[in-house]
Design an enzyme around this catalytic site. Sequence first.
Site, short mmCIF file in Angstrom:
data_model
loop_
_atom_site.label_atom_id
_atom_site.label_comp_id
_atom_site.label_asym_id
_atom_site.label_seq_id
_atom_site.Cartn_x
_atom_site.Cartn_y
_atom_site.Cartn_z
CD GLU A 210 -3.07 -1.04 0.46
OE1 GLU A 210 -3.40 0.09 0.09
OE2 GLU A 210 -3.69 -2.08 0.14
CB CYS A 244 -1.63 7.55 1.36
SG CYS A 244 -3.13 6.75 1.94
P1 NAD Z 1 8.28 4.66 5.31
O1 NAD Z 1 8.42 3.90 4.09
O2 NAD Z 1 9.37 5.59 5.72
O3 NAD Z 1 8.04 3.73 6.58
C1 NAD Z 1 7.04 2.76 6.66
C2 NAD Z 1 7.54 1.60 7.47
O4 NAD Z 1 8.68 1.07 6.87
C3 NAD Z 1 7.93 1.96 8.92
O5 NAD Z 1 7.36 1.02 9.80
C4 NAD Z 1 9.42 1.88 8.92
O6 NAD Z 1 9.92 1.39 10.14
C5 NAD Z 1 9.70 0.89 7.82
N1 NAD Z 1 11.00 1.13 7.16
C6 NAD Z 1 11.60 2.33 6.94
N2 NAD Z 1 12.75 2.14 6.29
C7 NAD Z 1 12.90 0.82 6.11
C8 NAD Z 1 13.92 0.01 5.50
N3 NAD Z 1 15.01 0.54 4.95
N4 NAD Z 1 13.72 -1.33 5.47
C9 NAD Z 1 12.62 -1.87 6.00
N5 NAD Z 1 11.67 -1.16 6.61
C10 NAD Z 1 11.77 0.16 6.65
O7 NAD Z 1 6.93 5.37 5.07
P2 NAD Z 1 6.38 6.54 5.85
O8 NAD Z 1 7.24 7.74 5.57
O9 NAD Z 1 6.19 6.08 7.24
O10 NAD Z 1 4.96 6.77 5.15
C11 NAD Z 1 4.76 7.71 4.13
C12 NAD Z 1 4.43 7.06 2.83
O11 NAD Z 1 3.43 6.06 3.02
C13 NAD Z 1 3.85 8.01 1.80
O12 NAD Z 1 4.42 7.75 0.57
C14 NAD Z 1 2.38 7.66 1.79
O13 NAD Z 1 1.71 7.95 0.59
C15 NAD Z 1 2.42 6.20 2.05
N6 NAD Z 1 1.16 5.76 2.61
C16 NAD Z 1 0.38 4.93 1.87
C17 NAD Z 1 -0.85 4.54 2.38
C18 NAD Z 1 -1.76 3.62 1.62
O14 NAD Z 1 -2.73 3.15 2.20
N7 NAD Z 1 -1.50 3.32 0.36
C19 NAD Z 1 -1.25 4.97 3.64
C20 NAD Z 1 -0.42 5.82 4.35
C21 NAD Z 1 0.80 6.19 3.84
#
Ligand code: NAD
Length: 456
Positions: A210, A244
């Site tokens: 997602e 998002c």
């Molecule tokens: P992110 O990718 O930074 O983090 C999400 C998760 O990934 C966290 O739990 C984090 O601990 C983990 N993570 C971070 N780096 C990692 C790595 N190198 N390896 C493995 N895991 C890792 O995302 P964010 O900044 O928390 O969220 C923002 C993004 O999420 C935006 O792009 C937004 O559009 C998207 N989003 C999508 C939805 C949806 O339903 N499609 C909903 C909310 C947010």
Amino acid sequence: MNDSLLHALRQNFQQGNSRSYAWRRQQLLNLKAALYRHEEAIYAALSADLKKSKEEAWITEIGFVLSEISYVLRHLKSWMQPQNVGTNLLNFPSKSYLLSEPLGVVLIIGPWNYPLQLVLAPLVGALAAGNCAVVKPSELAPATSAVLRQITASAFKENEVLLVEGEGAAVIPRMMEAFRFDHVFYTGSTQVGTIIYQLAAKQLVPVTLELGGKSPTVIEPDANLEVAARRIAVTKFSNAGQMCVAPDYLLVHQSVREPFVQHLKKAIDDFYVSEAVRDYHYGKVVNQRQFDRLLQYLQEGTVLYGGSYDAPTLHLSPTLLADVRPEAKVMQEEIFGPLLPVLTWSKEQEALDIIARNNNPLAFYVFTENDKKANWWMEQVPAGGGCINNVSFHLTNHNLPFGGRGNSGMGAYHGKYSFDTFSHKKGVLKTPTWFDPAFKYPPFKGKLNILKRFMR
Ligand code: NAD
């Protein structure tokens, strides 16, 4: 994290403890009760992490998950029933059906913007489908992560739902390499989603991704401009634009640009106070890094409205940007903040060309009073989901799948779609023994005509 905890989940699943309807129902009821028990703690945590008001926290987080639980509880028994399907002539007189099997031990990874909802809503689906789960909330919403720890500890045993905290880059790859999950459900950025997909591929683990994207909103000349402005403003500036499915940029027909911008300014005036930092209803940017990124975008256009900020408290007021070039960074990256570029078009193709620069957005919105035009736009723009004369609310309908396509992700959830995402559909053929025609057995010589009759 101790690997033996992961193996305890596996063992619990393999013993079949999570399969029964009674277990699934009980877990959902436990979660529901724990959410009510921790209601005040959740408000405090969401306020600390993102300055969400209680009302916003209820609509977008606690209430959202509770209504998902209620919906699932109403339908779970029927979803769990074997589903009969037709049978072809070759298999006469067999019967065929689908069994929804739990996947096993699943990993749910959440982001920081709706830090409670976006781990618990998938968890509802995982439990409903009879799985054990590891839940990894975002470290960038630490207060909510801490409350989630209390909620899961009070609602579940550790060998049913295990909460894992910490920095994603350190915790997740190690865990996914040490343990083979049966499914990974990830919500977050496209960049990290790519890493998760690669980690999962090493052990052939299926994924739901997602992700984000730049969701366009088209305003046709015949749109109800006042309603459009109000619906866009309330969603775009909720959670300070860190949503998002928020409209990422507007594509307004040239002929209605002026009146529409006036309506938009009025809607913002009506909804928010001018000093964002003092506004009970207005959120803050999650951290310094995101704040600095958003401030850079301010340089890439003319500020039509807003543009003020308070750096020490990470507040950026609702802002409309004009004169933005399609090549600007703000039009290449997902904005994920309270900045809204207002672009114009006079021929549909101009708008489509801009949209095509960031194809497959998570959502697409169009405002028009003309059904034909609405359908035309919906057919033209491939997107995860969308709304006509609305924004973002498609995700609140349990009957619609929520998910992206291409850059905005793969797979979907909510309601029955969550149950299906966390189930394997096992196709079963049941053949009685009283009918066992000879043509199905060797020697086949001379049976070609009869075989042709059954298979063509
Ligand atoms: P992110 O990718 O930074 O983090 C999400 C998760 O990934 C966290 O739990 C984090 O601990 C983990 N993570 C971070 N780096 C990692 C790595 N190198 N390896 C493995 N895991 C890792 O995302 P964010 O900044 O928390 O969220 C923002 C993004 O999420 C935006 O792009 C937004 O559009 C998207 N989003 C999508 C939805 C949806 O339903 N499609 C909903 C909310 C947010």
